[in-house]
Design a protein around this motif. Structure first.
Motif, PDB file in Angstrom:
ATOM      1  N   UNK A  56       0.825  -1.208   0.000  1.00 43.08           N
ATOM      2  CA  UNK A  56       0.000   0.000   0.000  1.00 43.08           C
ATOM      3  C   UNK A  56       0.862   1.262   0.000  1.00 43.08           C
ATOM      4  N   UNK A  57       1.951   1.241   0.737  1.00 46.07           N
ATOM      5  CA  UNK A  57       2.793   2.431   0.878  1.00 46.07           C
ATOM      6  C   UNK A  57       3.691   2.634  -0.338  1.00 46.07           C
ATOM      7  N   UNK A  62      -3.494  -2.784  -3.460  1.00 46.08           N
ATOM      8  CA  UNK A  62      -4.308  -3.329  -2.384  1.00 46.08           C
ATOM      9  C   UNK A  62      -3.729  -4.611  -1.812  1.00 46.08           C
ATOM     10  N   UNK A  63      -4.563  -5.288  -1.016  1.00 47.41           N
ATOM     11  CA  UNK A  63      -4.127  -6.489  -0.319  1.00 47.41           C
ATOM     12  C   UNK A  63      -3.782  -7.607  -1.301  1.00 47.41           C
ATOM     13  N   UNK A  64      -2.693  -8.305  -0.969  1.00 49.99           N
ATOM     14  CA  UNK A  64      -2.315  -9.483  -1.750  1.00 49.99           C
ATOM     15  C   UNK A  64      -2.366 -10.730  -0.887  1.00 49.99           C
ATOM     16  N   UNK A  65      -2.284 -10.558   0.439  1.00 55.44           N
ATOM     17  CA  UNK A  65      -2.332 -11.692   1.357  1.00 55.44           C
ATOM     18  C   UNK A  65      -3.558 -11.580   2.237  1.00 55.44           C
ATOM     19  N   UNK A  84       7.749  -3.421  -3.766  1.00 51.59           N
ATOM     20  CA  UNK A  84       8.513  -2.217  -4.119  1.00 51.59           C
ATOM     21  C   UNK A  84       8.906  -2.289  -5.588  1.00 51.59           C
ATOM     22  N   UNK A  85       8.905  -1.122  -6.249  1.00 51.59           N
ATOM     23  CA  UNK A  85       9.264  -1.036  -7.664  1.00 51.59           C
ATOM     24  C   UNK A  85      10.738  -0.724  -7.848  1.00 51.59           C
TER      25      UNK A  85
END
Length: 211
Positions: A56-57, A62-65, A84-85
């Motif tokens: 999210x940050x 959104x949620x993946x787990x 992270x990208x």
């Protein structure tokens, strides 16, 4: 700690990971710059929540787990989850693992209070009893105001009865007597214990270090 305080900590995680890994050269680092990390820990400590927060940050996703307020939500190692990208970081969520042998009953009860063991395996009434003991031992009496009591209580049955009545967690049961059947109202002790335990886990009963 406030949500703002937690976010400040989360913002330090990726830079800390990058610095730590960058200081340890590996043979394939030049060819593969992405980072893969496995999340491990005991059940119900927030591994999946941490992954979702980082997503999210850092990448606004959104949620993946899947998360929940009890152990055993994550049942298998999931596929890599990007958090992270730049740098490119993937995390692997894993099921929580406890030692096959818990060293003492006291340690087991502390783990149960924290929700790392499924409540029904211990018994919510037993967990509530030990929690009340620990709160009183540490002079942490916020439960008195929480449940509008006259003062601290040392008897779990008395406390659960008062909680059940306050929350309206009562039930009508039929009692067979010498003069016929009589319907009486009795407290739902299980529902009261459930509320007491979860109020503590949410932080409503104050902070308490069990060790």
């Amino acid at each position: 700690m406030s949500h703002v305080g937690f976010q400040d900590i989360w913002l330090r995680i990726v830079p800390a990971i990058t610095e730590r890994i960058g200081s340890n050269p590996q043979f394939n680092r030049a060819e593969t710059t992405e980072i893969s990390i496995m999340m491990t820990g005991i059940p119900n400590v927030g591994k999946s929540s941490l992954i979702n927060a980082l997503r999210r940050i850092y990448i606004k996703k959104g949620k993946a787990s899947k998360v929940g307020g009890e152990p055993g939500i994550t049942r298998s190692v999931l596929s890599r989850i990007q958090v992270s990208e730049n740098p490119l970081i993937y995390l692997l969520d894993t099921p929580g693992v406890l030692s096959p042998r818990i060293e003492s009953v006291e340690t087991g009860m502390k783990l149960a209070i924290c929700g790392t063991i499924l409540d029904h395996l211990v018994g919510e009434d037993i967990i509530a009893d030990y929690l009340l003991y620990m709160l009183n031992q540490h002079q942490q009496h916020r439960y008195v105001a929480q449940y509008e009591l006259d003062g601290p209580c040392s008897d779990i049955e008395t406390l659960l009865k008062k909680i059940a009545i306050k929350l309206g967690k009562t039930q009508r049961v039929k009692v067979i007597t010498g003069v016929g059947n009589v319907n009486i109202t009795v407290p739902n002790y299980s529902a009261a214990a459930y509320d007491f335990i979860r109020s503590f886990r949410k932080g409503d009963l104050g902070r308490l270090t069990l060790d």
